[in-house]
Structure formats: structure tokens, C-alpha cells
Design a protein around this motif. Structure first.
Motif, mmCIF file in Angstrom:
data_model
loop_
_atom_site.group_PDB
_atom_site.id
_atom_site.type_symbol
_atom_site.label_atom_id
_atom_site.label_comp_id
_atom_site.label_asym_id
_atom_site.label_seq_id
_atom_site.Cartn_x
_atom_site.Cartn_y
_atom_site.Cartn_z
ATOM 1 N N ALA A 1 29.118 33.368 33.764
ATOM 2 C CA ALA A 1 28.373 34.519 34.278
ATOM 3 C C ALA A 1 26.869 34.265 34.322
ATOM 4 O O ALA A 1 26.159 34.833 35.158
ATOM 5 N N HIS A 2 26.385 33.411 33.402
ATOM 6 C CA HIS A 2 24.943 33.120 33.310
ATOM 7 C C HIS A 2 24.746 31.602 33.209
ATOM 8 O O HIS A 2 24.411 31.075 32.142
ATOM 9 N N PRO A 3 24.965 30.849 34.292
ATOM 10 C CA PRO A 3 24.973 29.374 34.220
ATOM 11 C C PRO A 3 23.674 28.742 33.737
ATOM 12 O O PRO A 3 23.679 27.638 33.197
ATOM 13 N N ALA A 4 22.555 29.420 33.888
ATOM 14 C CA ALA A 4 21.265 28.840 33.474
ATOM 15 C C ALA A 4 20.806 29.363 32.120
ATOM 16 O O ALA A 4 19.663 29.122 31.717
ATOM 17 N N ALA A 5 21.699 30.047 31.397
ATOM 18 C CA ALA A 5 21.285 30.712 30.158
ATOM 19 C C ALA A 5 20.696 29.738 29.139
ATOM 20 O O ALA A 5 19.648 30.014 28.539
ATOM 21 N N VAL A 6 21.356 28.602 28.945
ATOM 22 C CA VAL A 6 20.895 27.661 27.917
ATOM 23 C C VAL A 6 19.619 26.947 28.352
ATOM 24 O O VAL A 6 18.649 26.855 27.584
ATOM 25 N N THR A 7 19.603 26.430 29.579
ATOM 26 C CA THR A 7 18.405 25.718 30.041
ATOM 27 C C THR A 7 17.199 26.655 30.075
ATOM 28 O O THR A 7 16.069 26.247 29.768
ATOM 29 N N ASP A 8 17.436 27.917 30.433
ATOM 30 C CA ASP A 8 16.321 28.879 30.428
ATOM 31 C C ASP A 8 15.840 29.145 29.004
ATOM 32 O O ASP A 8 14.632 29.261 28.755
ATOM 33 N N ALA A 9 16.786 29.247 28.064
ATOM 34 C CA ALA A 9 16.410 29.491 26.663
ATOM 35 C C ALA A 9 15.591 28.329 26.116
ATOM 36 O O ALA A 9 14.592 28.537 25.404
ATOM 37 N N VAL A 10 16.006 27.096 26.435
ATOM 38 C CA VAL A 10 15.262 25.919 25.983
ATOM 39 C C VAL A 10 13.867 25.893 26.596
ATOM 40 O O VAL A 10 12.877 25.575 25.928
ATOM 41 N N ALA A 11 13.772 26.260 27.874
ATOM 42 C CA ALA A 11 12.476 26.251 28.556
ATOM 43 C C ALA A 11 11.501 27.260 27.946
ATOM 44 O O ALA A 11 10.280 27.080 28.021
#
Length: 627
Positions: free
Chosen positions: A182-192
């Protein structure tokens, strides 16, 4: 700008970023090896491999799963488990979610576990098994902020509470996978979004008295450590590291940061009783350990030689001395001339001893070992020289929880036994007027969690951290630790004694000793409490046909006391009069973590041991005349 400066100054804000960079750079390279049950049939010799890409799949799922549970930036997620690949992946999942890891030793009792969970405000606990879950469940009413417990072992993840408070790690990862759909960029966004000053880790120090303190280490501390380790060139991508140290300890934790930035293989198994069995299978090129491990290996080799008869033992003693002489000669030659060499006669003896003794010792370590790093406590120099001359290169390092562990380390081929090496790039160091080591740099903690007064006692406003250790710096930057500032002994005669120095020398001359504590503060002479290595002394007792049965009975015999007295006499010959051990007592058991005598990283808790065996200490001074 030098390459080292470039590495340090261009470091990203977090190890989470370094992890994503590593996965992108070498997705198909082997990242981890871990043991699997023999009956599973997976992998050679019961070990399975994980690539960086596969590791990332699990890390992302754990990170997303924690987000799905409501964990937000800087909120704490505790891990209470033994060292394993799951521990590492869980920790990376926490970091990649932008949260912070609270480390809990699995040996910590329920009371102190509850204190750490409450003091840290941990929202989730990742527990190894039902035993770790039980500690939290028993104190659940006192932990209102603890929203969930995630259990690594599915067999221990039964949700008997019936409210979803408990789930398995597998269930967390499935929730994470669904969350990512549902949120494919959730982890990369959190790291950023992670900033360098954002809290990454809370490590609670093993206090000798009172409650432990939570050391606040930001993301930048680990990113700095990772790049600093990379910059000194001690490791490369072809290395195989054997990692068994407790990851709840800062020493183990910093090794995971270095592994990510260098990209070598790490074989992970936290079972200490499997170290000897695993080494020939893993065949590591690099391993970190605490001094007690090297002391046990040394004592074990000596005991095996002794069991082979008088001739074999004399050969071992000769080879051990040749090894020390050779190490001292080559290290001194390298320091003075830049070339490691020894006199021709010593080289010839060394070649013979190598065939008889050293080659077998290296093979026991797997035959591929380039270097070991020793930290957490002081290694007796004579034991260090023994291994050095035998081709097992032990690079001592130095650091504290408050400095992210790796502050100093000996440089590869030019290491100097008896020192902890040079400061890592980017670290400032100075020696105060009273000899205390002060440090300043990116690896220094933000402070103690919720304890501003305690923080102010050791951390100056301009960033200088007071280590509490006494040391000396050589003109070319090698640091030698003398002792803990608070552990220095001042006799009633006014003489200062560094107990660790005397204790280390005794470990080198007595192959039967396990732990030793020198006493003498405010007294007119020094004494010692001695705990013997049980397998070694029991083997000696059998060889000498002692009729005593248990360990406690054996160490109480006149024969054993006479044996140890001989080694104490040998020690005293090399000491100043005021340093000499005038009396000693053999303890009825060894010192260990379970009784609270040692920290989980096997450091001696002096006040605890002195309190427990106060009657023995008083007995040694009974009737003595104070000077």
C-alpha cells in the motif's frame, strides 16, 4: 582533502542510508552466514547464506511492520535476544523505520528488564523466545507504553493475552509486506527523513551499583564509526568475520556498522559454547573477542600440553617463551627500522616452534585468521605477545559505550602489543593533568537518557568526554591504558598501584587462573582473590590423583594452594615490593555473569565481588599492622 577526510566528511546521516547504499551496490553478494539445524539440510556444514538483497527484503518488511504497529521516528524498539542474524535484521529494521533501538541483554533479570523498558519508553519489544516474553508479560501493568511484543521464535509467540499484544517476527514481516504494497516508498522515505542528530540507539551500561544508565547514541555516531572503520583499511570486501559478541553491547554493535560499509561476509552465531566448534567450519579471516576468550584458549593449550606429559609441557613452555621473544623483537624492529625482523638464532628457534606448536594453534582458529580485535577490557601483554609470535595477531582496541566503542585500534601490521593503538580518524584526544583520557568527536554520546546531572559529570559543554580511564600517549600517538581512574589503589603507605596491571601479569604466569581481583586500597599491603579455571584445575587434580571431588573441594586442598602459591611467588619476583601479593584466597567458585560478578561483556564488577567475599578479604588482613 585526503581520502580519509573525504570518507568522513561525506558520510550520510545514518547507517540506514549506508545499508541502502550497500544493497544497491552489491545486491547479490553474500552478506551473512548463520547456523541452521542439521536436520534442515540447508547449506554446507549446517550454515545458510543471505545476500544483501535478501537481507534488505527482511529489513524492509520489519521496518514497515513496525510502522504498521504505529512506531514513529525516534520512538524506541527494544531487542532482548542473543546474537543472531535475526537480531541484526531487526536492528536494521528499527533504524530504517527511523526509530531507535534499546538493547537489552537476554541475561538481564525481569526487574531490570522492566526498568530498561520503562526508562527508555520502548513502544515495542522484540524478544527472542517465550522466556524473554515472560519477563515483559509479568510486568505488563508497569509498562503502559509497551504496545506490542514481537517474538523471534514462533513457538514462543502464543498470544495468550488475546488482545494482539504478542505476535511473531514472521507475522510482523507479513504485516510489513502488506504495508509496503500500500505504501511502497514508506521505508526509503523514512530513511531519507533521518537526520544525523536523531536518536538511533539507547544502550544501557552495566552498572556495578544502582540502576544502569541509558547512553544516547545518534545516527551520526554509527555512520561515523562505519566510515572511520572503512578508512583505516583493516578490513576489505573479501574478509569473513565471525561474529559472536553480544549485540546488546556496544562492541558487538559497532561491528555491524563496519560490516555494512565494507561489505564483507559476516558469519553470525552468538552461542559462546560453539566458538571452538565453529572456527574450523567458518574459517574466518577476522574476529573480535574479549580478553577472556584468549585467556581461555591459552589456558586450554597449556592444559592440553601438560596432560601430554612432562616432555610435551616443557616443549610448550619453551615454545611459548620463544613466541613472546619473537613478537617483542619483531615489533620493536618494525618500530625502529620499519622492517619486522628478529636475530637469526631466534628466527631458527621460532621456525622449529612453529612446526611443533604454532601451526596447530592457527589451525584451531580456522587457519585463515589475519587478525583478531580485542576490546572491552585489558589483555595481559604476555598473553598478547604469545599469540602474536604464534601468528595470531591480536589488535587491541579501546572505547566505551559513551564513545560508540571503537575509539582507538591498533593498525594492522604495525600493531604494538600492550597498547590500544591509535585514535580513529576524526577523534580528538588529550590527557588531563591527572592522567585521565579525554575524547571529543562524532562518536561521543549525546548524554545519559533523562539524566542531565549525570551527563554533566562526564561531558563538558564543548564536547570533551571524561572517560574515567588513566592512560599515556606515545609521541607517535599510541595509547596505553594504565587503569580505571576509580580503580587505582593507594596503599596506606601512599603508594599508587594499578590493579589491572598486576592482574594481567598474573594471568600470564598462571595458566590455572580464571579471574583475579587485587585488593589493597587503604591497606599496608596487597592481597588477591583468585578464581581458578574449573576444567583446567580439575584436569590437574585428576592427573595428580587428588581425592577431593567437587571444584570447591579441589581448590580447598593444600596441594592446590601450594600450586598457586608457586605462581604467586613467580609473579612477585617481577613486581615492586609495594605491588607484591602478600596473601591470597581461592574462591569456592568462579566469577560469572549469573551471580552478578561480571558484566555481560565479562568485565569484573569490583565492588560487587569485594562485597560478596568481604569476609575473605578481612581474613587476609586480620592481625596485620597498618603502616
Amino acid at each position: 582533502m585526503t581520502d580519509t577526510q573525504t570518507l568522513l566528511e561525506t558520510r550520510p546521516p545514518s547507517v540506514a542510508t549506508l545499508f541502502l547504499e550497500r544493497v544497491a551496490a552489491t545486491p547479490d553478494a553474500e552478506a551473512y552466514r548463520y547456523p541452521v539445524p542439521p536436520e534442515s539440510g540447508q547449506g554446507p556444514d549446517g550454515w545458510k547464506s543471505l545476500t544483501w538483497a535478501h537481507a534488505a527484503e527482511r529489513v524492509n518488511a520489519i521496518a514497515a511492520g513496525l510502522m504498521d504497529l504505529g512506531v514513529r521516528a525516534e520512538e524506541r524498539v527494544a531487542i532482548a535476544a542473543n546474537t543472531s542474524v535475526d537480531w541484526i535484521l531487526a536492528d536494521l529494521g528499527v533504524l530504517c523505520a527511523g526509530a531507535a533501538t534499546t538493547t537489552v541483554y537476554p541475561s538481564t533479570n525481569a526487574d531490570e528488564t522492566a526498568f530498561i523498558l520503562a526508562d527508555s519508553g520502548s513502544r515495542v519489544l522484540i524478544a527472542e523466545d517465550a522466556g524473554q516474553l515472560a519477563k515483559a508479560r509479568a510486568r505488563r501493568a508497569e509498562l503502559p507504553e509497551l504496545a506490542h511484543v514481537v517474538v523471534m521464535d514462533p513457538a514462543g509467540a502464543a498470544d495468550t493475552d488475546g488482545d494482539g499484544w504478542v505476535l511473531s517476527l514472521e507475522q510482523l514481516e507479513k504485516r510489513g509486506a502488506a504495508y509496503l504494497e500500500a505504501h511502497p516508498a514508506a521505508v526509503t522515505d523514512a530513511v531519507a527523513r533521518i537526520t544525523k542528530d536523531q536518536l538511533a540507539t539507547l544502550i544501557y551500561t552495566s552498572g556495578t551499583t544502582g540502576r544502569p544508565k541509558g547512553v544516547r547514541l545518534p545516527h551520526d555516531a554509527w555512520a561515523y564509526m562505519a566510515r572511520a572503520i572503512e578508512s583505516i583499511g583493516l578490513l576489505d570486501e573479501n574478509d569473513v568475520q565471525y561474529l559472536w559478541l553480544p549485540l546488546a553491547h556496544v562492541f558487538g554493535k559497532v561491528l555491524t556498522a563496519g560490516h555494512i560499509t565494507v561489505g564483507h561476509v559476516t558469519a553470525v552465531d552468538g552461542r559462546v559454547d560453539k566458538i571452538i566448534e565453529n572456527l574450523p567450519v567458518v574459517r574466518p579471516t577476522y574476529m573480535a573477542a574479549v580478553p577472556r576468550i584468549f585467556e581461555k584458549v591459552y589456558n586450554g593449550v597449556a592444559a592440553k600440553a601438560r596432560a601430554g606429559g612432562n616432555a610435551k609441557y616443557k616443549i610448550f613452555q619453551w615454545a611459548a617463551q620463544v613466541s613472546r621473544d619473537y613478537a617483542k623483537a619483531t615489533q620493536n624492529s618494525l618500530r625502529l627500522t620499519g622492517v619486522a625482523t628478529a636475530p637469526a638464532g631466534l628466527r631458527a628457534k621460532h621456525a622449529v616452534a612453529d612446526k611443533l606448536v604454532y601451526a596447530k594453534l592457527r589451525e584451531a582458529f580456522g587457519g585463515q585468521l589475519r587478525a583478531c580485535v580485542s576490546g572491552s577490557a585489558a589483555l595481559a601483554p604476555e598473553i598478547g605477545y604469545f599469540f602474536s609470535g604464534a601468528g595470531i595477531h591480536i589488535l587491541e582496541g579501546y572505547g566505551l559505550t559513551e564513545s560508540s566503542a571503537a575509539s582507538f585500534v591498533n593498525p594492522g601490521d604495525s600493531y604494538r602489543t600492550g597498547t590500544v593503538g591509535k585514535a580513529l580518524p576524526g577523534l580528538e584526544v588529550r590527557i588531563a593533568e591527572d592522567g585521565e583520557i579525554l575524547m571529543r568527536g562524532p562518536g561521543i554520546m549525546q548524554g545519559y537518557h533523562g539524566l542531565p546531572e549525570k551527563t554533566a559529570e562526564v561531558l563538558e559543554p564543548d564536547g570533551w568526554f571524561h572517560t574515567g580511564d588513566i592512560g599515556e600517549l606515545s609521541p607517535d600517538g599510541f595509547l596505553k591504558i594504565t587503569d580505571r581512574k576509580k580503580d587505582l589503589i593507594k596503599t596506606s603507605g601512599g603508594k599508587y598501584i594499578a590493579p589491572a596491571e598486576v592482574e594481567g601479569q598474573f594471568k600470564a604466569v598462571c595458566p590455572f587462573v580464571s579471574n583475579v581481583l587485587v585488593v589493597g586500597g587503604g591497606r599496608n599491603f596487597c592481597t588477591a582473590l583468585l578464581a581458578l579455571d574449573e576444567p583446567t584445575i580439575m584436569a590437574w587434580a585428576q592427573e595428580n590423583e587428588l581425592r577431593a571431588g567437587s571444584y570447591a573441594e579441589v581448590v580447598a586442598t593444600d596441594e592446590v594452594r601450594a600450586l598457586i602459591q608457586g605462581h604467586v611467588d613467580e609473579l612477585n619476583e617481577g613486581l615492586q615490593r609495594w605491588q607484591q601479593i602478600r596473601q591470597f584466597r581461592l574462591l569456592p567458585r568462579d566469577l560469572d555473569v549469573e551471580h552478578g560478578d561480571l558484566t555481560p561483556s565479562l568485565k569484573l564488577k569490583r565492588p560487587v565481588v569485594e562485597r560478596e567475599f568481604a569476609s575473605l578479604i578481612e581474613d587476609m588482613y586480620a592481625g596485620s599492622r597498618e603502616a
